[in-house]
Motif scaffolding. Structure first.
Motif, PDB file in Angstrom:
ATOM      1  N   ARG A  62       4.690  58.251  -3.231  1.00 44.65           N
ATOM      2  CA  ARG A  62       4.916  56.858  -2.864  1.00 44.65           C
ATOM      3  C   ARG A  62       3.625  56.043  -2.975  1.00 44.65           C
ATOM      4  O   ARG A  62       3.624  54.905  -3.451  1.00 44.65           O
ATOM      5  CB  ARG A  62       5.472  56.768  -1.440  1.00 44.65           C
ATOM      6  N   LYS A  63       2.515  56.644  -2.545  1.00 43.82           N
ATOM      7  CA  LYS A  63       1.234  55.940  -2.619  1.00 43.82           C
ATOM      8  C   LYS A  63       0.790  55.740  -4.069  1.00 43.82           C
ATOM      9  O   LYS A  63       0.235  54.694  -4.430  1.00 43.82           O
ATOM     10  CB  LYS A  63       0.171  56.709  -1.831  1.00 43.82           C
ATOM     11  N   ARG A  64       1.026  56.747  -4.912  1.00 41.29           N
ATOM     12  CA  ARG A  64       0.692  56.597  -6.338  1.00 41.29           C
ATOM     13  C   ARG A  64       1.516  55.476  -6.957  1.00 41.29           C
ATOM     14  O   ARG A  64       1.005  54.681  -7.757  1.00 41.29           O
ATOM     15  CB  ARG A  64       0.961  57.900  -7.087  1.00 41.29           C
TER      16      ARG A  64
ATOM     17  N   ARG B 251      -4.224  54.632 -14.525  1.00 37.04           N
ATOM     18  CA  ARG B 251      -3.177  53.650 -14.247  1.00 37.04           C
ATOM     19  C   ARG B 251      -3.151  52.545 -15.295  1.00 37.04           C
ATOM     20  O   ARG B 251      -2.076  52.024 -15.632  1.00 37.04           O
ATOM     21  CB  ARG B 251      -3.354  53.082 -12.842  1.00 37.04           C
TER      22      ARG B 251
ATOM     23  N   ARG C 124      -2.307  66.787  -5.266  1.00 31.55           N
ATOM     24  CA  ARG C 124      -1.546  66.230  -4.158  1.00 31.55           C
ATOM     25  C   ARG C 124      -2.443  66.065  -2.927  1.00 31.55           C
ATOM     26  O   ARG C 124      -3.231  66.943  -2.590  1.00 31.55           O
ATOM     27  CB  ARG C 124      -0.355  67.123  -3.824  1.00 31.55           C
ATOM     28  N   ARG C 125      -2.260  64.938  -2.228  1.00 35.76           N
ATOM     29  CA  ARG C 125      -3.093  64.655  -1.068  1.00 35.76           C
ATOM     30  C   ARG C 125      -2.274  64.413   0.186  1.00 35.76           C
ATOM     31  O   ARG C 125      -2.739  63.780   1.129  1.00 35.76           O
ATOM     32  CB  ARG C 125      -3.976  63.443  -1.355  1.00 35.76           C
TER      33      ARG C 125
ATOM     34  N   SER D 298       2.737  52.907  -5.424  1.00 35.30           N
ATOM     35  CA  SER D 298       2.245  51.633  -4.903  1.00 35.30           C
ATOM     36  C   SER D 298       0.990  51.177  -5.638  1.00 35.30           C
ATOM     37  O   SER D 298       0.823  49.989  -5.937  1.00 35.30           O
ATOM     38  CB  SER D 298       1.960  51.758  -3.402  1.00 35.30           C
ATOM     39  N   LEU D 299       0.104  52.119  -5.967  1.00 36.04           N
ATOM     40  CA  LEU D 299      -1.115  51.777  -6.707  1.00 36.04           C
ATOM     41  C   LEU D 299      -0.805  51.321  -8.127  1.00 36.04           C
ATOM     42  O   LEU D 299      -1.522  50.492  -8.694  1.00 36.04           O
ATOM     43  CB  LEU D 299      -2.067  52.978  -6.743  1.00 36.04           C
TER      44      LEU D 299
ATOM     45  N   ASP E 255       3.119  62.017   1.399  1.00 34.75           N
ATOM     46  CA  ASP E 255       3.432  60.669   0.929  1.00 34.75           C
ATOM     47  C   ASP E 255       2.737  60.355  -0.400  1.00 34.75           C
ATOM     48  O   ASP E 255       2.659  59.179  -0.792  1.00 34.75           O
ATOM     49  CB  ASP E 255       2.982  59.653   1.980  1.00 34.75           C
ATOM     50  N   ASP E 256       2.269  61.390  -1.077  1.00 33.82           N
ATOM     51  CA  ASP E 256       1.441  61.206  -2.275  1.00 33.82           C
ATOM     52  C   ASP E 256       2.146  60.365  -3.345  1.00 33.82           C
ATOM     53  O   ASP E 256       1.576  59.406  -3.873  1.00 33.82           O
ATOM     54  CB  ASP E 256       1.060  62.572  -2.850  1.00 33.82           C
TER      55      ASP E 256
ATOM     56  N   ASP F 222      -2.133  45.902  -8.042  1.00 28.11           N
ATOM     57  CA  ASP F 222      -3.534  46.133  -8.385  1.00 28.11           C
ATOM     58  C   ASP F 222      -4.343  44.903  -8.004  1.00 28.11           C
ATOM     59  O   ASP F 222      -4.026  43.786  -8.421  1.00 28.11           O
ATOM     60  CB  ASP F 222      -3.676  46.426  -9.885  1.00 28.11           C
TER      61      ASP F 222
END
Length: 500
Positions: free
Chosen positions: A183-185, A151, A176-177, A187-188, A180-181, A192
């Protein structure tokens, strides 16, 4: 001066307002040169791109450390106005150094002519007075992994994005997890806890698995192994794959990336094993050459090697021990639990953890003359970022604290290592003050121990995320096959030994 009258106070306020107006005039010029021509401006190494007018003034104020007369914003504004008309092409421009050199000109050269002469010298083969420079096609970059360094690299690549930027972030490969993977990526990347919010806007397009970040479309791909990705299917070709996972450290493992259609080279953001080139930019970046797989070594190695280079060139190093006080990392446990490494299974927020580091061995790869002369160890501490390397050195000849500090101060200002080494003297400096540093390491001059003997102790702070990622980015630039023009023309030719 201390103002004692209303008139004096008014004069000081007017002077500040005048300087602020000049800084405000600089900001759009700095931005246009960056976006249009890929020109990165700085003041004695302090970057100006993306800075506020007040931050621009602060950078100029800091020139007091170097020059007897502070470099003024009106001087640098005049230089920017002329540079805006010269068609530099990709360039790194130190406005303060240009201003100081122009001041020293004794023959009355006009500013535009002076800058054209500098540009002619920097380009080498370009015609004097040439107004345009062709821009090479941008190189595709893929981030394999999207953790802390992934990142940070994304932020740097997006910060440097532009019409003529030589590097374009095209894709990110993750496991992939869940649904919602993406969207979460996003957001990260957007938020920070350490480095603050992302400077810009991010739009999530789950239908096409893309993020639109500051006008750059980034394709997110899912894969369990490097070789199963077909980059060409997404219009990506001749790409440099930046592996930020650290899962594979040797040539065989990393060569999996090269079997993916569209991939051509690999950059590892961890120490490489075997015969892989471990590159510390500023020291041995010539080792990049056309190597298909390159390692950018470790954050600690990048912090200490430039300092060791400067000291070794001046005094010679007979033996050294590196003790690293390192912030906790993601591989440690929050609470006591199983971990394959010794001690790292103990709760990171509650403990100082003694562990091994390969920084000394990696430093020897970058500085072969120190092979067999360095040892190292590390202590992980409960802080989220910024680390400290303590160098216990036995030199070939004696030195004093003032002498070795002056060597490193000058190295941070005028030598070819100025992008790697920073120097600070403050009785109040602590780790959080180093957060966001763009240098590989920051020498803490007041902590230096040297009493006129051959024994020296140096303290080097480093942002093990931001500072290291900047070094990775510089190696990535080397892998594109060319370096940007550097102004003033003589800056990169300044030999470190000339400090002696």
């Amino acid at each position: 001066m201390t103002p004692t009258s209303a008139a004096e106070r008014l004069a000081l306020q007017r002077a500040w307002t005048d300087q602020l107006a000049a800084a405000e005039a600089m900001v759009p010029l700095i931005g246009r040169l960056h976006r249009r021509d890929d020109v990165v401006t700085s003041v004695h190494g302090n970057p100006l791109v993306g800075q506020s007018p007040v931050a621009v003034l602060k950078a100029h104020r800091a020139t007091r450390r170097i020059d007897e007369t502070e470099v003024g914003v009106h001087e640098t504004l005049a230089i920017l106005v002329e540079l805006d008309t010269l068609g530099l092409g990709s360039a790194s421009v130190d406005l303060a150094e240009l201003a100081v050199r122009f001041r020293a000109d004794r023959i009355g050269t006009a500013l535009r002519d002076f800058l054209q002469d500098e540009l002619f010298l920097a380009r080498g083969t370009a015609a004097r007075g040439s107004d345009t420079v062709p821009h090479p096609a941008p190189r595709d970059v893929v981030l394999y992994g999207f953790g802390r360094i992934g990142r940070m690299m994304a932020r740097i690549l997006l910060e440097r994005a532009g019409e003529h930027a030589p590097l374009t972030l095209r894709a990110v490969v993750v496991k992939r997890r869940g649904p919602d993977d993406l969207r979460k990526r996003a957001s990260l990347l957007r938020r920070d806890s350490i480095h603050g919010p992302f400077a810009g806007s991010i739009t999530v397009d789950p239908e096409h698995d893309t993020l639109l970040a500051n006008g750059t479309s980034i394709q997110f791909l899912s894969a369990d192994s490097p070789s199963e990705v077909d980059y060409r299917a997404y219009g990506i070709d001749d790409a440099i794959i930046v592996d930020t996972t650290g899962r594979w450290r040797d040539a065989d493992g990393l060569a999996q990336h090269l079997r993916a259609p569209g991939a051509s080279r690999v950059l590892l953001t961890a120490p490489g094993s075997g015969d892989l080139p471990n590159v510390v930019h500023g020291i041995n970046h010539d080792a990049v050459a056309d190597a298909p797989i390159v390692s950018a070594a470790s954050c600690t190695t990048n912090a200490i090697v430039p300092v060791l280079r400067a000291v070794s060139d001046r005094y010679g190093v007979r033996h050294g021990h590196v003790e690293t006080v390192h912030s906790a990392t993601n591989d440690q446990n929050l609470v006591d639990n199983y971990h394959p490494a010794e001690r790292r299974g103990r709760a990171a927020p509650l403990n100082l953890v003694i562990t091994a580091t390969g920084a000394a061995r990696a430093a020897e790869k970058a500085l072969p003359e120190l092979r067999g002369r360095l040892t190292g160890n590390a202590v992980r501490v409960p802080t989220p970022n910024v680390s400290l390397a303590i160098l216990h050195l036995t030199l070939d000849r004696p030195t004093t604290r003032d002498e070795v500090n002056e060597l490193l101060r000058q190295a941070s200002l005028t030598s070819p290592l100025r992008r790697q080494i920073d120097y600070v003297e403050s009785p109040e400096i602590v780790s959080t003050d180093i957060l966001g540093s763009r240098r590989a390491g920051v020498v803490d001059g007041l902590a230096t121990i040297a009493d006129g003997s051959e024994h020296v102790v140096l303290y080097v702070w480093y942002d093990n995320e931001s500072g290291y990622s900047r070094q990775v980015f510089r190696v990535l630039q080397e892998m594109t096959g060319g370096r940007a023009v550097s102004l003033p023309a003589s800056a990169e030719r300044f030999a470190l030994r000339s400090l002696h």
